[in-house]
Design a protein around this motif. Structure first.
Motif, PDB file in Angstrom:
ATOM      1  N   HIS A  48      29.810  41.784  40.115  1.00 22.30           N
ATOM      2  CA  HIS A  48      28.457  41.277  40.481  1.00 22.30           C
ATOM      3  C   HIS A  48      27.716  42.415  40.845  1.00 22.30           C
ATOM      4  O   HIS A  48      28.131  43.171  41.988  1.00 22.30           O
ATOM      5  CB  HIS A  48      28.689  40.061  41.430  1.00 22.30           C
ATOM      6  CG  HIS A  48      29.328  39.008  40.721  1.00 22.30           C
ATOM      7  ND1 HIS A  48      30.381  38.291  41.526  1.00 22.30           N
ATOM      8  CD2 HIS A  48      29.167  38.372  39.849  1.00 22.30           C
ATOM      9  CE1 HIS A  48      31.194  37.309  40.687  1.00 22.30           C
ATOM     10  NE2 HIS A  48      29.975  37.389  39.671  1.00 22.30           N
ATOM     11  N   GLU A  51      27.096  43.211  44.632  1.00 22.70           N
ATOM     12  CA  GLU A  51      27.947  43.147  45.861  1.00 22.70           C
ATOM     13  C   GLU A  51      28.807  44.691  45.716  1.00 22.70           C
ATOM     14  O   GLU A  51      29.467  44.911  45.108  1.00 22.70           O
ATOM     15  CB  GLU A  51      29.131  42.329  45.164  1.00 22.70           C
ATOM     16  CG  GLU A  51      28.862  40.774  45.094  1.00 22.70           C
ATOM     17  CD  GLU A  51      29.648  39.677  44.565  1.00 22.70           C
ATOM     18  OE1 GLU A  51      30.922  40.198  44.368  1.00 22.70           O
ATOM     19  OE2 GLU A  51      29.031  38.561  44.588  1.00 22.70           O
ATOM     20  N   ARG A  95      22.566  40.029  40.935  1.00 26.12           N
ATOM     21  CA  ARG A  95      24.098  39.439  40.580  1.00 26.12           C
ATOM     22  C   ARG A  95      24.492  39.936  38.905  1.00 26.12           C
ATOM     23  O   ARG A  95      25.680  40.089  38.909  1.00 26.12           O
ATOM     24  CB  ARG A  95      24.242  37.917  41.083  1.00 26.12           C
ATOM     25  CG  ARG A  95      25.717  37.464  40.997  1.00 26.12           C
ATOM     26  CD  ARG A  95      25.780  36.099  41.299  1.00 26.12           C
ATOM     27  NE  ARG A  95      26.757  35.244  41.293  1.00 26.12           N
ATOM     28  CZ  ARG A  95      27.956  35.323  42.023  1.00 26.12           C
ATOM     29  NH1 ARG A  95      27.736  36.202  42.988  1.00 26.12           N
ATOM     30  NH2 ARG A  95      29.081  34.751  41.662  1.00 26.12           N
ATOM     31  N   HIS A 139      35.036  42.434  45.494  1.00 19.15           N
ATOM     32  CA  HIS A 139      33.752  41.523  45.430  1.00 19.15           C
ATOM     33  C   HIS A 139      33.531  41.291  47.016  1.00 19.15           C
ATOM     34  O   HIS A 139      34.096  41.808  47.837  1.00 19.15           O
ATOM     35  CB  HIS A 139      33.919  40.012  45.033  1.00 19.15           C
ATOM     36  CG  HIS A 139      34.334  40.007  43.440  1.00 19.15           C
ATOM     37  ND1 HIS A 139      33.319  39.201  42.741  1.00 19.15           N
ATOM     38  CD2 HIS A 139      34.920  40.538  42.753  1.00 19.15           C
ATOM     39  CE1 HIS A 139      33.729  39.383  41.563  1.00 19.15           C
ATOM     40  NE2 HIS A 139      34.828  40.133  41.422  1.00 19.15           N
ATOM     41  N   SER A 140      32.121  40.763  47.319  1.00 19.85           N
ATOM     42  CA  SER A 140      31.726  40.161  48.599  1.00 19.85           C
ATOM     43  C   SER A 140      31.132  38.933  48.394  1.00 19.85           C
ATOM     44  O   SER A 140      30.878  38.228  47.229  1.00 19.85           O
ATOM     45  CB  SER A 140      30.931  41.294  49.287  1.00 19.85           C
ATOM     46  OG  SER A 140      29.879  41.760  48.354  1.00 19.85           O
TER      47      SER A 140
END
Ligand SMILES: [Zn+2]
Length: 323
Positions: A48, A51, A95, A139-140
């Motif tokens: 994404h 992120e 994103r 990810h985050s």
């Protein structure tokens, strides 16, 4: 509904141009090979585009010049097209470009005639995913939350996550109905196989603590996969050893039915709601209630609220008496 202003950006996006050119022939994919045979470890970031704490950890890893003792480590910065659009004034907007890169990982999508920025990039990266014996996908999260591993359902991945020596909460879930995640792709999802795939949600996208969590997990993953020895890890990367909490098994997804979805409290994830039938939110004027006792909330967020979007997952902690 809640007004979701962007969270402050504490960490600046990394410059990744030095990794664009690659001997692999695929931009932003770097390989480091060891002298001895061993695991094929793939570490991915920017699945994404907004992120980037994982990309910072991966960039820092590459800059160390570390070479695996065994096997090969491949570092892939995935959705660089989306990341290139990152704007700290609209940090949620980058994103993806056309579609979610983490929903296209089925042979049906990858082999189709369909084209999008994300599908084209996924097809470039597919050979690296195909050969990986170990995948760590960094990810985050939208909201401030303690780090999580999304493990999928297979016991070998849950066990790998629990053995890493981190306090990261393992979340056991089945994936998304609207498309296949990279961590669930092909052999990673075969019950009889041996391939390992973990997805780390390191914390809120732009918090410094997310970068520390990503760095810690990255090095521990490389050691546990067998690519590095613990003594190889440079100082400053590892957080203290910790015991993980029992895994949470996701049983339900709460999907918004309207734009009038609102949580009853400022939930951060990890809360245990003692009694079945407790209202945790309202949606179009109707209460949303917990389906059983000791129900744990996972990743609550209304940041991308629209009908059909998951607002929170509900789960049970393994080892508890089931209600
Ligand atoms: Zn993500």
């Amino acid at each position: 509904m809640s007004v979701a202003a962007p969270h402050p950006v504490q960490i600046a996006p990394p410059g990744l141009s030095r990794w664009a050119h690659s001997a692999t022939g695929v931009d932003h994919v770097q390989e480091r090979a060891g002298a001895q045979p061993g695991p094929e470890v793939l570490v991915t970031a920017l699945v994404h585009g907004n992120e980037y704490s994982g990309a910072m950890a991966l960039d820092a890893f590459l800059r160390t010049g570390l070479v695996p003792r065994r096997g090969r480590i491949t570092a892939a910065f995935c959705n660089t097209a989306a990341f290139a659009r990152f704007d700290s004034g609209q940090p949620d907007a980058s994103r993806f470009v056309d579609e979610d890169f983490n929903r296209v990982w089925s042979a049906r999508s990858l082999d189709s005639e369909r084209a999008s920025q994300e599908l084209l990039r996924a097809r470039e990266l597919r050979p690296f995913v195909d050969r990986a014996t170990h995948l760590l996908d960094l990810h985050s999260m939208h909201e401030p939350c303690a780090p999580l591993f999304v493990t999928g359902m297979l016991p070998r991945n849950i066990a790998f996550a629990q053995a890493l020596g981190t306090p990261v909460q393992a979340v056991v879930d089945e994936g998304h109905a609207d498309g296949v995640r990279m961590r669930d792709y092909g052999p990673f999802g075969e019950p009889a196989g041996s391939r390992i795939a973990l997805l780390l949600e390191a914390g809120q996208h732009w918090e410094l603590s997310s970068l520390h969590a990503a760095r810690n997990v990255l090095m521990r993953f490389l050691v546990q996969a067998g690519a590095l020895d613990r003594a190889d890890v440079p100082t400053g990367w590892l957080l203290p050893d910790a015991l993980p909490p029992p895994p949470i098994h996701v049983t339900h997804r709460v999907v918004a039915r309207s734009m009038d979805f609102e949580f009853s409290q400022d939930f951060r994830g990890g809360e245990t709601i003692r009694r079945s039938g407790t209202a945790i939110a309202s949606d179009a004027g109707q209460p949303v209630v917990t389906p059983y006792d000791d129900c744990v909330l996972v990743m609550p967020s209304v940041r991308q609220l629209r009908p059909g979007v998951t607002t929170v997952r509900l789960g049970r902690r393994q080892g508890r008496v089931l209600g």
